[in-house]
Enzyme design. Structure first.
Site, PDB file in Angstrom:
ATOM      1  N   TYR A 182     -21.889   1.160  16.883  1.00 50.41           N
ATOM      2  CA  TYR A 182     -22.044   0.235  18.671  1.00 50.41           C
ATOM      3  C   TYR A 182     -23.109   0.271  19.458  1.00 50.41           C
ATOM      4  O   TYR A 182     -23.465  -0.070  20.260  1.00 50.41           O
ATOM      5  CB  TYR A 182     -20.498   1.680  19.613  1.00 50.41           C
ATOM      6  N   GLU A 196     -28.585  -6.628  21.292  1.00 46.56           N
ATOM      7  CA  GLU A 196     -27.764  -7.732  22.158  1.00 46.56           C
ATOM      8  C   GLU A 196     -28.303  -7.882  23.370  1.00 46.56           C
ATOM      9  O   GLU A 196     -28.584  -8.912  23.917  1.00 46.56           O
ATOM     10  CB  GLU A 196     -26.036  -7.718  22.483  1.00 46.56           C
TER      11      GLU A 196
END
Length: 237
Positions: A159, A166
């Site tokens: 995660y 991103e």
């Protein structure tokens, strides 16, 4: 009275049968959906590995899988209404990924060969194969422990890595967006509205600050509940 009671009993049986039918149909649909999504992300994984083995580089990889990626990631929108977990949590996760695919990576070709793109693609792929496999086997009542373990342990590392990928990708896109003015609206125009996509991306990056901890700790609570049997009381969203 007897007739009335019998009628009530028959009606209750009919209602119970309808509920069981609806439940069976819903389970069948969810099982099909999760199998299809597992297969889709497995196809993406194999396509990425094949490309890298053949080319020996990540350059051009995104373009080679873009169509498949866009299809399966966009199709995930149906989860916002069908999953049992929080609609807000699911909606944020799905919509942020669709934004990354359609409005960042796909829209700005100059960044498609960035290593950060490959980072979040690999993270997404491993995460989704694990997640959809977990849901599929769970629905079939045959959940192997290693899939359960992977579902609630791999995210601890994946995660944060996905978020880093991103954010770095959006950051790499900023100079191109500022130079070209893409997706922006300048005044004057007939709509009398001004919109600057460059600052929109900055706001999106800043939104990770409050959202990431919430989503991450939500998964940690789920991990404690599933793996360790802790009773977690969460507020309704």
């Amino acid at each position: 009275m007897a007739s009335s009671e019998e009628d009530g009993t028959v009606e209750e049986k009919e209602n119970n049968n309808k509920k069981r039918t609806k439940s069976a149909l819903a389970t069948a649909w969810l099982t099909f959906y999760n199998i299809a999504m597992t297969a889709g992300w497995l196809v993406l994984a194999m396509a990425m590995m094949r490309f890298y083995i053949q080319k020996g580089t990540h350059k051009g990889l995104y373009r080679s899988i873009a169509r498949t990626l866009k299809f399966f990631q966009t199709f995930a929108l149906v989860e916002v209404r069908i999953v049992r977990t929080s609609v807000i949590v699911t909606g944020v996760q799905v919509c942020s990924r669709i934004f990354m695919v359609w409005f960042v990576t796909n829209g700005i070709r100059q960044i498609q060969n960035e290593e950060s793109v490959i980072l979040f693609l690999v993270v997404w792929t491993v995460t989704e194969i694990t997640r959809y496999s977990y849901y599929t086997f769970n629905l079939l009542n045959h959940l192997p422990y290693f899939i359960k373990w992977a579902r609630y342990n791999l995210f601890i590392v994946l995660y944060p890595l996905g978020v880093v990928g991103e954010l770095l990708t959006i950051y790499a896109a900023l100079p191109f967006v500022r130079r070209t003015g893409m997706y922006s609206m300048r005044l004057p125009n007939k709509y009398n509205v001004s919109f600057d996509y460059y600052y929109c991306l900055i706001i999106v990056m800043l939104s990770y600050i409050p959202l990431f901890p919430q989503l991450y700790f939500h998964m940690l609570r789920q991990r404690r509940r599933v793996l360790h049997g802790e009773v977690i009381v969460e507020k309704d969203d």
